[in-house]
Design an enzyme around this catalytic site. Structure first.
Site, short mmCIF file in Angstrom:
data_model
loop_
_atom_site.label_atom_id
_atom_site.label_comp_id
_atom_site.label_asym_id
_atom_site.label_seq_id
_atom_site.Cartn_x
_atom_site.Cartn_y
_atom_site.Cartn_z
N CYS A 2 -50.32 24.21 115.81
CA CYS A 2 -49.83 24.13 117.06
C CYS A 2 -50.86 24.40 117.93
CB CYS A 2 -48.56 25.09 117.12
SG CYS A 2 -47.34 24.95 116.18
N GLY A 28 -50.79 18.78 118.04
CA GLY A 28 -49.39 18.48 117.69
C GLY A 28 -48.60 17.62 118.66
N ASN A 102 -48.87 29.88 117.21
CA ASN A 102 -49.52 29.25 116.21
C ASN A 102 -49.85 29.79 115.07
OD1 ASN A 102 -52.95 27.66 116.31
ND2 ASN A 102 -51.21 27.17 115.08
N GLY A 103 -49.33 29.17 113.89
CA GLY A 103 -49.69 29.73 112.58
C GLY A 103 -48.30 29.77 111.77
N CYS A 236 -59.57 29.82 109.44
CA CYS A 236 -59.24 28.53 108.70
C CYS A 236 -60.36 27.53 109.01
CB CYS A 236 -57.81 28.26 109.35
SG CYS A 236 -57.51 26.52 108.93
N TYR A 242 -61.25 19.13 110.68
CA TYR A 242 -60.19 18.18 111.12
C TYR A 242 -59.56 18.48 112.23
CZ TYR A 242 -55.74 15.27 111.34
OH TYR A 242 -54.98 14.43 111.62
N CYS A 383 -51.55 25.03 101.91
CA CYS A 383 -51.77 26.24 102.92
C CYS A 383 -50.40 26.69 103.13
CB CYS A 383 -52.49 25.35 104.12
SG CYS A 383 -52.54 26.58 105.37
N CYS A 435 -61.44 30.94 105.90
CA CYS A 435 -60.51 30.81 104.64
C CYS A 435 -60.78 29.49 103.99
CB CYS A 435 -59.04 30.98 105.57
SG CYS A 435 -57.79 30.74 103.99
N CYS A 438 -57.29 26.55 100.49
CA CYS A 438 -56.85 25.15 100.03
C CYS A 438 -57.57 24.35 99.20
CB CYS A 438 -56.49 24.21 101.55
SG CYS A 438 -57.95 24.09 102.60
P1 AMP Z 1 -53.74 11.77 103.00
O1 AMP Z 1 -53.70 10.15 103.77
O2 AMP Z 1 -52.63 12.14 102.82
O3 AMP Z 1 -54.74 11.58 101.76
O4 AMP Z 1 -54.30 12.63 104.12
C1 AMP Z 1 -55.63 12.36 104.55
C2 AMP Z 1 -55.65 11.83 105.74
O5 AMP Z 1 -54.91 12.55 106.90
C3 AMP Z 1 -57.14 11.95 106.57
O6 AMP Z 1 -57.58 10.74 107.32
C4 AMP Z 1 -57.15 12.93 107.59
O7 AMP Z 1 -57.65 12.66 108.76
C5 AMP Z 1 -55.57 13.41 107.90
N1 AMP Z 1 -54.88 14.76 107.67
C6 AMP Z 1 -55.59 15.56 106.84
N2 AMP Z 1 -54.85 16.94 107.01
C7 AMP Z 1 -53.88 16.50 107.75
C8 AMP Z 1 -52.70 17.39 108.53
N3 AMP Z 1 -52.35 18.45 107.99
N4 AMP Z 1 -51.84 16.58 109.41
C9 AMP Z 1 -52.10 15.55 109.41
N5 AMP Z 1 -53.16 14.57 109.22
C10 AMP Z 1 -54.02 15.21 108.29
#
Ligand code: AMP
Length: 447
Positions: A2, A28, A102-103, A236, A242, A383, A435, A438
């Site tokens: 968030c 978000g 957020n958290g 984190c 990302y 996570c 952290c 994951c």
């Molecule tokens: P996946 O398609 O399930 O392997 O997710 C990996 C892709 O989703 C990558 O392109 C990341 O940029 C993106 N991503 C990774 N973690 C998250 C997250 N928590 N929420 C949304 N997108 C994510």
């Protein structure tokens, strides 16, 4: 994930909160909300959707007051529903209090069950409300005193903003999992999830709120209060990988610089791999690919045309539509990729669905070989601290070997960045770690 943003002592408080939230939109997209303090009356406005869908000039004009606290939500705990949109405002023996969080509070269910047994009535299903109920039962002389008594009862991750008439308080959990930064804009103070929001709102960054620390802003002055010792600063690392915007600075390190270095380290780990070009999955993969290109000497090229106008309405649970959306969002540039060996970088692999789809689209459009390089290690464990990763069973790296993952995504080679390279590139220090649960399955505290 968030995003939170608060500003004090400013005649344009609501509009600046809007700017801050708009800048944090990447954290978000589910709901947005702002509460202002109009001479002691807390005025909340929340809605589902993007910041610019929820607020317009008329609404912002009605949100009068010189203090404002805002929130954008990415649902982790609690369902996707307007009643979980924040900031939440509660009227209790503490007076009117707003909270933005957020958290993820890992003992929220246990606390909630106990409070409900004693007669508490919760108005949302999110974990953020528990702190207000706790605080209402164990009051101190002031809100900060009350929070100092009650925040240590929470486990897990939190960056909080609280607001009562005439006062805004920011607090960060004793591990510092989630970010919270202090800024200044003239006589105003700003508290925000990321430095980019402070800067875009016209302010300058002062410092991070320390783990276990509270910042109390009232009457134009700020006081800092420690409510718990720093357990061990473990921010984190997925923020760096990302979530955070590249123009933000986290734990003293620019996110852009960290990602560029990660890209270079990936190139170091793959120095024997020959390719015609290197590219990133937009947007997050691009900086990594630039770092890779610089280090390896392999030219960088855009292999996709990214359509920025797809919006969220296409994000449907149905697999066919999801595939269609991937194509709609990222269209391969045929002339660039035809017959080429491409090193393609994405920030992470969670379920593997994105990489699988992208590799398929590139190959269908004529790409030769694809070396998939992931800018983080394999995610093997969920996570519990606010990142929306699925259960162990859905994490591909928890279920399949490297070779089987490679086959699943359809790439000709697959490489994950080593954990060592990641933490070094992110600026890990003895007193300020990250952290990495994951990637390791080892947690600071039992979730
Ligand atoms: P996946 O398609 O399930 O392997 O997710 C990996 C892709 O989703 C990558 O392109 C990341 O940029 C993106 N991503 C990774 N973690 C998250 C997250 N928590 N929420 C949304 N997108 C994510």
């Amino acid at each position: 994930m968030c995003g939170i943003f608060g500003i004090t002592d400013n005649k344009d408080a609501a509009r600046l909160a809007y700017v801050g939230l708009f800048t944090l939109q990447h954290r978000g997209q589910e709901s947005a909300g702002i509460v202002t303090d109009d001479h002691g009356a807390l005025l909340p406005y929340t809605g589902m959707g993007l910041v610019n869908e929820v607020f317009d000039n008329g609404v912002l004009g009605e949100l009068e007051g010189r203090n404002a606290v805002g929130h954008i939500r990415y649902s982790t705990t609690g369902s996707s529903h307007i009643k979980n949109a924040q900031p939440l405002v509660l009227n209790s023996c503490l007076g009117n209090v707003a909270v933005a969080h957020n958290g993820n509070i890992t003992n929220a269910d246990a606390i909630k069950a106990k409070l409900q047994k004693d007669g508490a009535i919760f108005q949302s299903s999110s974990d953020s409300e528990v702190i207000l109920h706790l605080a209402a039962r164990h009051k101190g002389r002031s809100l900060e005193d009350t929070l100092a008594r009650n925040l240590p009862k929470l486990s897990g991750a939190y960056a909080f903003l609280f607001m009562t008439p005439g006062k805004v308080i920011g607090a960060r959990d004793p591990y510092g999992y989630r970010p919270l930064v202090l800024g200044r804009l003239g006589r105003s103070y700003i508290l925000a999830s990321e430095t980019c929001a402070i800067e875009v709102a016209g302010g300058s960054v002062v410092r991070e709120i320390e783990p276990g620390e509270m910042a109390v802003i009232a009457g134009g002055k700020i006081k800092f209060k420690r409510f718990a010792p720093v357990k061990r600063f473990t921010r984190c690392i997925f923020e760096q990988v990302y979530f955070a915007r590249p123009d933000s600075v986290a734990v003293g390190r620019s996110v852009q610089t960290a990602r560029y270095e990660i890209g270079a380290r990936l190139a170091g780990e793959l120095k024997d791999v020959k390719a015609d070009l290197v590219s990133g999955v937009p947007d997050s993969g691009t900086v990594y690919a630039l770092g890779y290109a610089k280090e390896s000497g392999i030219p960088y090229q855009n292999v996709f045309m990214r359509n920025h106008y797809t919006g969220r309405s296409f994000i449907q649970p149905d697999q066919k539509l999801r595939e269609f959306t991937a194509h709609l969002k990222l269209a391969p540039i045929r002339d660039v990729i035809k017959g080429k060996t491409i090193i393609l970088i994405d920030d992470s692999l969670v379920r593997g669905t994105t990489s699988r789809q992208i590799v398929k689209n590139l190959k269908r459009a004529g790409a030769g070989k694809i070396v998939m390089a992931i800018a983080s290690p394999a995610i093997v464990s969920p996570c519990y601290f606010g990142i929306d990763t699925p259960t162990k069973g859905e994490l591909i790296a928890n279920q399949l070997s490297l070779e089987r993952i490679r086959r699943f995504i359809g790439a000709d080679a697959l490489h994950y960045l080593s954990l060592e390279s990641l933490v070094e590139a992110c600026g890990d220090r003895r007193d300020r770690n990250f952290c990495v649960s994951c990637f390791t399955g080892k947690y600071m505290e039992k979730p």
